[in-house]
Every structure is written in C-alpha cells, then in structure tokens.
Design a protein around this motif. Structure first.
Motif, PDB file in Angstrom:
ATOM      1  N   THR A   5       0.829  -1.196   0.000  1.00 27.44           N
ATOM      2  CA  THR A   5       0.000   0.000   0.000  1.00 27.44           C
ATOM      3  C   THR A   5       0.865   1.248   0.000  1.00 27.44           C
ATOM      4  O   THR A   5       0.533   2.248  -0.643  1.00 27.44           O
ATOM      5  N   PHE A   6       1.980   1.205   0.714  1.00 27.95           N
ATOM      6  CA  PHE A   6       2.901   2.347   0.756  1.00 27.95           C
ATOM      7  C   PHE A   6       3.307   2.762  -0.650  1.00 27.95           C
ATOM      8  O   PHE A   6       3.282   3.953  -1.001  1.00 27.95           O
ATOM      9  N   GLN A   7       3.695   1.796  -1.476  1.00 28.16           N
ATOM     10  CA  GLN A   7       4.114   2.131  -2.832  1.00 28.16           C
ATOM     11  C   GLN A   7       2.975   2.755  -3.638  1.00 28.16           C
ATOM     12  O   GLN A   7       3.194   3.708  -4.393  1.00 28.16           O
ATOM     13  N   SER A  58      14.537   1.915  -3.743  1.00 22.25           N
ATOM     14  CA  SER A  58      13.128   1.655  -4.037  1.00 22.25           C
ATOM     15  C   SER A  58      12.326   2.955  -4.078  1.00 22.25           C
ATOM     16  O   SER A  58      11.475   3.146  -4.958  1.00 22.25           O
ATOM     17  N   LEU A  59      12.576   3.861  -3.130  1.00 20.76           N
ATOM     18  CA  LEU A  59      11.902   5.152  -3.126  1.00 20.76           C
ATOM     19  C   LEU A  59      12.197   5.918  -4.417  1.00 20.76           C
ATOM     20  O   LEU A  59      11.305   6.515  -5.027  1.00 20.76           O
ATOM     21  N   ASP A  60      13.460   5.889  -4.837  1.00 21.98           N
ATOM     22  CA  ASP A  60      13.862   6.601  -6.041  1.00 21.98           C
ATOM     23  C   ASP A  60      13.139   6.050  -7.265  1.00 21.98           C
ATOM     24  O   ASP A  60      12.623   6.816  -8.086  1.00 21.98           O
ATOM     25  N   LEU A 112       9.125   6.727 -11.558  1.00 22.68           N
ATOM     26  CA  LEU A 112       8.021   6.219 -12.364  1.00 22.68           C
ATOM     27  C   LEU A 112       6.804   7.136 -12.268  1.00 22.68           C
ATOM     28  O   LEU A 112       6.117   7.381 -13.265  1.00 22.68           O
ATOM     29  N   ALA A 113       6.539   7.649 -11.070  1.00 28.12           N
ATOM     30  CA  ALA A 113       5.403   8.553 -10.889  1.00 28.12           C
ATOM     31  C   ALA A 113       5.638   9.879 -11.606  1.00 28.12           C
ATOM     32  O   ALA A 113       4.717  10.431 -12.220  1.00 28.12           O
ATOM     33  N   ALA A 137      10.395  17.218 -10.678  1.00 28.12           N
ATOM     34  CA  ALA A 137      10.868  17.617  -9.347  1.00 28.12           C
ATOM     35  C   ALA A 137      10.673  16.494  -8.333  1.00 28.12           C
ATOM     36  O   ALA A 137       9.539  16.118  -8.015  1.00 28.12           O
ATOM     37  N   MET A 138      11.771  15.965  -7.830  1.00 26.58           N
ATOM     38  CA  MET A 138      11.720  14.908  -6.826  1.00 26.58           C
ATOM     39  C   MET A 138      11.153  15.434  -5.504  1.00 26.58           C
ATOM     40  O   MET A 138      11.475  16.555  -5.090  1.00 26.58           O
ATOM     41  N   PRO A 139      10.325  14.633  -4.835  1.00 22.97           N
ATOM     42  CA  PRO A 139       9.783  15.061  -3.546  1.00 22.97           C
ATOM     43  C   PRO A 139      10.769  14.822  -2.407  1.00 22.97           C
ATOM     44  O   PRO A 139      11.728  14.055  -2.541  1.00 22.97           O
ATOM     45  N   ARG A 140      10.484  15.469  -1.294  1.00 23.84           N
ATOM     46  CA  ARG A 140      11.193  15.197  -0.042  1.00 23.84           C
ATOM     47  C   ARG A 140      10.381  14.170   0.733  1.00 23.84           C
ATOM     48  O   ARG A 140       9.171  14.343   0.906  1.00 23.84           O
ATOM     49  N   ILE A 141      11.033  13.114   1.204  1.00 22.73           N
ATOM     50  CA  ILE A 141      10.339  12.048   1.939  1.00 22.73           C
ATOM     51  C   ILE A 141      11.046  11.827   3.261  1.00 22.73           C
ATOM     52  O   ILE A 141      12.239  11.536   3.300  1.00 22.73           O
TER      53      ILE A 141
END
Length: 239
Positions: A88-90, A126-128, A133-134, A142-146
């Motif tokens: 679900t996280f993904q 995995s986050l990257d 892909l999104a 623009a990459m988000p901050r997580i």
C-alpha cells in the motif's frame, strides 16, 4: 512513460544524451520509437521539453534534448501519513507524487505494525524508482522530499508545529463529522491515519496541535483510495 526523465549523468556530449536499461527498453519495446521521432523529456529537478531520437540500438539510445519549459506547478499540500503496509505504501507514494505532492512525512502510530519499518520499499533505491516512475507518468521532474518518523508523540509535539507553520491542517478520520474543504487555497497539510483510523488519543493529540479531523462521508476507504480522494478534494480548482 509519458516523459523521458533524464539525469545529468546521461550526457555524453553537449546537447547529446545516451540512455540504457529500463528507459531504453521502454523506447524500443513499448513506444517503438524510431530515429527522427520526438518524445517528451525532462531533466531530473529541471526543465521539460522534447528529445529527438537520433539512434537506437539493442542496448542504448542516443537523443538530442531541447528542454525549455518549467515542470508542472507542485501541489501546495504536505502529506503526513501513518506508514501503510508495504504494498500500500508504494501505491500511496506513487499516487501522491503523480498529483504533485513534494513533501511527505510517514509516521508511526499505534496501528502501524513495527515490521513495516523494515520493508525494502523504504530503502533509498526503491523510493527513487517509485518516485521516478510517478514523475514520468505525470510529466514532472521535481523529486519530492520524503521523511520517516517512527515515534508518534514526539513527532506531533516537537516537529508538527514547525511543519504546519500557520497553514491549515486536516486529518481524514472515520469518526469525523466536518467535511473536508473543497478547493482550499494556499499551502495546507493533509494527515492520513492507518486503515481503521487513528486512536482517540492520537486524533485528540493531533487536534490539540492544530489538525482538524474531517471526513469524505460515511464510506470506509482503503488508504490508497482515501489519499488521492482527499488530495483531489482539497486542491480542486473552481471552474
């Protein structure tokens, strides 16, 4: 792949890039691109535009990018969510990134299983991949901050006030009676609990720190459905 997402490391000469791996296979096998054709392209954390395919082989492709257009406007919403189960996280991360969210805080609460924190889906690689892909799907660069926080009370008491910084904050909660505002203007924060919702203690603590419990209605939604539904409602633009 709606947008070919490039890295600075892809450049092999001024004005020329070479790609391999997943992106190359997408051009070759899915898009079936041929030399002379153009595709949408963008530089990671940079501008967007097009890229002309100059050459494509079995292992790599060479393109000439022309990037002059800013990426889409980011969402004004900061998403704070109880860490969902790994699959679900993904889904949640992918959906929210496609909707333009640029700041994420995944947090612990009583119903978050401790095993979730050791999931490989939380690892940097995995986050990257999920974010790239999104971004490709959304035509964004623009990459988000997580951020991750595995202690609920210290996060709410010590960090949440600074994150909110005077902006309105809303928590989707099954027992809430106040509807979420439609088309809230300006920066806002959206807090999502685990499936089944925050405990009474947790929602009360959030409320004491400026978070208003809200609802989309009586239906119980899965997290991966609730997040885009709440985001879409909160950021809806009037016609």
């Amino acid at each position: 792949m709606n947008l070919l997402l490039l890295d600075e490391s892809d450049y092999i000469a001024p004005g020329l890039v070479r790609i391999a791996g997943r992106r190359h296979r997408q051009l070759l096998e899915v898009i079936k691109a041929e030399p002379g054709k153009f595709c949408k392209a963008g530089m990671l954390n940079g501008l967007t535009g097009t890229a002309e395919l100059l050459e494509i082989g079995a292992d790599a492709a060479t393109l000439r990018p022309d990037l002059t257009v800013p990426p889409p406007e980011p969402s004004p919403v900061t998403l704070i969510a109880a860490l969902p189960r790994p699959k679900t996280f993904q889904k949640v991360l992918h959906a929210a990134v496609t909707m333009g969210v640029k700041e994420f805080w995944f947090i612990a609460c009583w119903k978050v299983d401790k095993s979730y924190w050791s999931s490989p889906n939380l690892e940097t690689a995995s986050l990257d991949e999920t974010c790239r892909l999104a971004l490709e799907q959304a035509g964004d660069t623009a990459m988000p901050r997580i951020e991750f926080r595995n202690r609920f009370k210290p996060f709410v008491e010590d960090e949440l006030p600074g994150i909110l910084a005077g902006r309105p904050a809303y928590a989707g909660h099954p027992a809430a009676t106040e509807p979420i505002p439609v088309g809230s203007r300006g920066p806002a924060a959206l807090v999502i609990g685990p499936e089944g919702g925050f405990t009474g203690y947790e929602i009360d603590l959030l409320a004491r720190h400026g978070v208003t419990p809200v609802t989309l209605g009586r239906r119980t939604l899965r997290t991966e459905v609730a997040v885009p539904a709440l985001l879409a409602t909160l950021t809806a633009q009037p016609r």
